[in-house]
Design a protein around this motif. Structure first.
Motif, mmCIF file in Angstrom:
data_model
loop_
_atom_site.group_PDB
_atom_site.id
_atom_site.type_symbol
_atom_site.label_atom_id
_atom_site.label_comp_id
_atom_site.label_asym_id
_atom_site.label_seq_id
_atom_site.Cartn_x
_atom_site.Cartn_y
_atom_site.Cartn_z
ATOM 1 N N ASP A 65 1.691 -16.256 -0.584
ATOM 2 C CA ASP A 65 1.929 -17.171 -1.747
ATOM 3 C C ASP A 65 0.017 -17.748 -1.788
ATOM 4 O O ASP A 65 -0.393 -17.649 -2.216
ATOM 5 N N ALA A 66 -0.215 -16.933 -0.791
ATOM 6 C CA ALA A 66 -1.850 -17.642 0.049
ATOM 7 C C ALA A 66 -2.889 -16.778 -1.127
ATOM 8 O O ALA A 66 -3.846 -16.669 -1.128
ATOM 9 N N PHE A 67 -1.957 -15.590 -1.877
ATOM 10 C CA PHE A 67 -2.751 -14.240 -2.085
ATOM 11 C C PHE A 67 -3.029 -14.353 -3.290
ATOM 12 O O PHE A 67 -3.421 -13.108 -4.659
ATOM 13 N N SER A 68 -3.045 -15.857 -4.763
ATOM 14 C CA SER A 68 -2.671 -15.625 -6.021
ATOM 15 C C SER A 68 -2.383 -17.637 -5.562
ATOM 16 O O SER A 68 -1.592 -18.414 -4.795
ATOM 17 N N SER A 69 -3.740 -17.549 -6.525
ATOM 18 C CA SER A 69 -4.340 -18.810 -6.658
ATOM 19 C C SER A 69 -2.489 -19.872 -8.325
ATOM 20 O O SER A 69 -2.948 -20.765 -8.173
ATOM 21 N N ALA A 70 -2.723 -18.988 -8.473
ATOM 22 C CA ALA A 70 -1.848 -19.387 -9.812
ATOM 23 C C ALA A 70 -0.643 -19.318 -9.119
ATOM 24 O O ALA A 70 0.863 -20.097 -10.354
ATOM 25 N N GLY A 71 0.095 -19.098 -8.518
ATOM 26 C CA GLY A 71 1.292 -19.579 -7.142
ATOM 27 C C GLY A 71 2.409 -18.788 -7.646
ATOM 28 O O GLY A 71 3.783 -19.340 -7.775
ATOM 29 N N ALA A 74 4.491 -16.617 -4.190
ATOM 30 C CA ALA A 74 5.558 -17.723 -3.838
ATOM 31 C C ALA A 74 6.028 -16.544 -2.604
ATOM 32 O O ALA A 74 7.296 -16.598 -4.309
ATOM 33 N N GLY A 75 6.731 -16.509 -1.795
ATOM 34 C CA GLY A 75 8.103 -16.649 -1.264
ATOM 35 C C GLY A 75 8.044 -14.685 -1.403
ATOM 36 O O GLY A 75 9.560 -14.412 -0.832
ATOM 37 N N GLN A 76 7.520 -14.112 -2.008
ATOM 38 C CA GLN A 76 7.299 -12.434 -1.892
ATOM 39 C C GLN A 76 6.716 -12.076 -0.583
ATOM 40 O O GLN A 76 6.263 -12.456 0.185
ATOM 41 N N ARG A 250 -4.854 -6.502 -9.245
ATOM 42 C CA ARG A 250 -6.367 -6.329 -9.829
ATOM 43 C C ARG A 250 -5.416 -6.117 -11.479
ATOM 44 O O ARG A 250 -6.665 -6.342 -12.306
ATOM 45 N N GLU A 251 -3.909 -5.772 -11.749
ATOM 46 C CA GLU A 251 -3.796 -5.779 -13.052
ATOM 47 C C GLU A 251 -3.354 -7.314 -13.632
ATOM 48 O O GLU A 251 -3.777 -7.644 -15.006
ATOM 49 N N LEU A 252 -3.128 -8.292 -12.793
ATOM 50 C CA LEU A 252 -3.845 -9.441 -13.459
ATOM 51 C C LEU A 252 -4.320 -10.245 -12.887
ATOM 52 O O LEU A 252 -4.823 -11.616 -13.309
ATOM 53 N N LYS A 253 -5.674 -10.250 -11.857
ATOM 54 C CA LYS A 253 -6.866 -10.563 -12.283
ATOM 55 C C LYS A 253 -6.029 -11.697 -10.874
ATOM 56 O O LYS A 253 -6.699 -12.680 -11.476
ATOM 57 N N ARG A 254 -5.702 -11.905 -10.274
ATOM 58 C CA ARG A 254 -5.315 -12.799 -9.256
ATOM 59 C C ARG A 254 -5.801 -12.970 -7.731
ATOM 60 O O ARG A 254 -6.335 -11.768 -7.325
ATOM 61 N N VAL A 255 -6.628 -14.045 -7.818
ATOM 62 C CA VAL A 255 -6.844 -14.137 -7.003
ATOM 63 C C VAL A 255 -6.611 -15.710 -5.442
ATOM 64 O O VAL A 255 -6.095 -16.538 -5.895
ATOM 65 N N PRO A 256 -6.839 -14.829 -4.534
ATOM 66 C CA PRO A 256 -6.618 -15.385 -3.238
ATOM 67 C C PRO A 256 -6.750 -16.750 -3.603
ATOM 68 O O PRO A 256 -8.048 -17.932 -3.296
ATOM 69 N N ARG A 257 -5.966 -18.033 -2.591
ATOM 70 C CA ARG A 257 -6.099 -19.185 -2.807
ATOM 71 C C ARG A 257 -7.165 -19.535 -1.610
ATOM 72 O O ARG A 257 -7.996 -20.700 -1.508
#
Length: 300
Positions: A65-71, A74-76, A250-257
């Motif tokens: 969960d901490a690795f994506s501010s989009a939420g 979570a749980g992965q 990279r594909e989804l441009k996810r930013v860690p929290r």
């Protein structure tokens, strides 16, 4: 050191052959010969560039969960590789990133919060396997100052530390205060205190020939950087540091929290991708096993 020694010896032989010639040539022929010799030297330097990919630990993450501010993480769970890169150039040897703390090689796996970290072999052991010692390292550079990228600075104390000014100030604030990080991280920072250092901003061409270039990608930390390599066989290669942690990021441009600045991170992602496209570069996500495993210990 075999490839490096071969390249150096080849350069010596070329120089000796050139010095042995006494024939006088027209100025235009001399100029053309100089251009040809320069081109040959550039090709020789590129051919001699070699990168060893070192296993500097493993990180099991129990909740992403901490690795994506989009939420959406979570749980992965996931397992990250922790990788260091030994870059050998005719003009010197550089380490890119320093992995997990060396004490883990003796202590075994350790768990704190969502992370279980482990290390099988220290940098010194890796270097020994390659016929090198820590004193052979001329330069070290870190993508950023998080614990999993600075863990073994104590093993390369004679190297020149190439560090972005903003990252240096994040580690050692210019106002004399301590960096706002846990005590164990401050202890890792302290290992950098004795190092001779060279600071920079913008792009930093390590060897002056464009083959190894550190470039700014801030946002994960204030002075986060990535690395551009011009390899003889693989062509342009970009090491992303922690701009991305997973292929999906990279594909989804996810930013860690926990990033320093999300907007800055997204801007760095755009600039990084523009560079990769312009160069036609291979991108390596340093924590992604599917990117690291196929390298089989080296990039050529």
């Amino acid at each position: 050191m075999g490839r490096l020694a071969t390249a150096v010896m080849a350069s010596v032989l070329v120089l000796a052959a050139a010095c042995g010639k006494t024939e006088t040539k027209p100025a235009e022929d001399v100029a053309a010969a100089d251009v040809a010799e320069t081109a040959e030297a550039d090709e020789s330097a590129e051919a001699a560039l070699h990168v060893d990919v070192l296993d500097c630990g493993k990180i099991d993450v129990s909740d992403l969960d901490a690795f994506s501010s989009a939420g959406d993480y979570a749980g992965q769970t996931d397992t990250f590789t922790d990788t260091c890169f030994l870059i050998r150039h005719p003009d010197g040897i550089m380490l890119w990133d320093l992995g997990l703390p060396g004490m883990l090689a003796m202590a075994g796996p350790q768990t704190q919060q969502i992370y279980t970290v482990s290390l099988d072999k220290t940098l010194t052991s890796h270097l020994k396997d390659l016929g090198l010692t820590p004193d052979d390292i001329d330069y070290l550079a870190i993508s950023h100052s998080h614990f999993d990228h600075i863990g073994q600075a104590a093993q390369v104390q004679n190297a020149l530390w190439l560090v972005h000014e903003d990252e240096l100030n994040a580690m050692f604030p210019s106002d004399g205060s301590e960096a706002q990080v846990p005590a164990d991280q401050l202890a890792l920072f302290a290992m950098f205190n004795p190092l001779e250092r060279k600071t920079f901003r913008g792009d930093y061409d390590v060897f002056g020939d464009g083959s190894v270039v550190i470039f700014e990608t801030p946002g994960h930390t204030p002075g986060h950087t990535s690395l551009q390599l011009m390899m003889p066989e693989a062509g342009p290669v970009l090491l992303a540091g922690d701009l991305y942690h997973r292929s999906e990021s990279r594909e989804l441009k996810r930013v860690p929290r926990f990033n320093y600045d999300e907007a800055m991170t997204l801007a760095s992602m755009d600039a990084f991708e523009a560079r990769a496209k312009e160069l036609g570069a291979t991108v390596i996500i340093q924590h992604e096993p599917q990117d690291i495993d196929p390298l089989k210990g080296e990039i050529q």
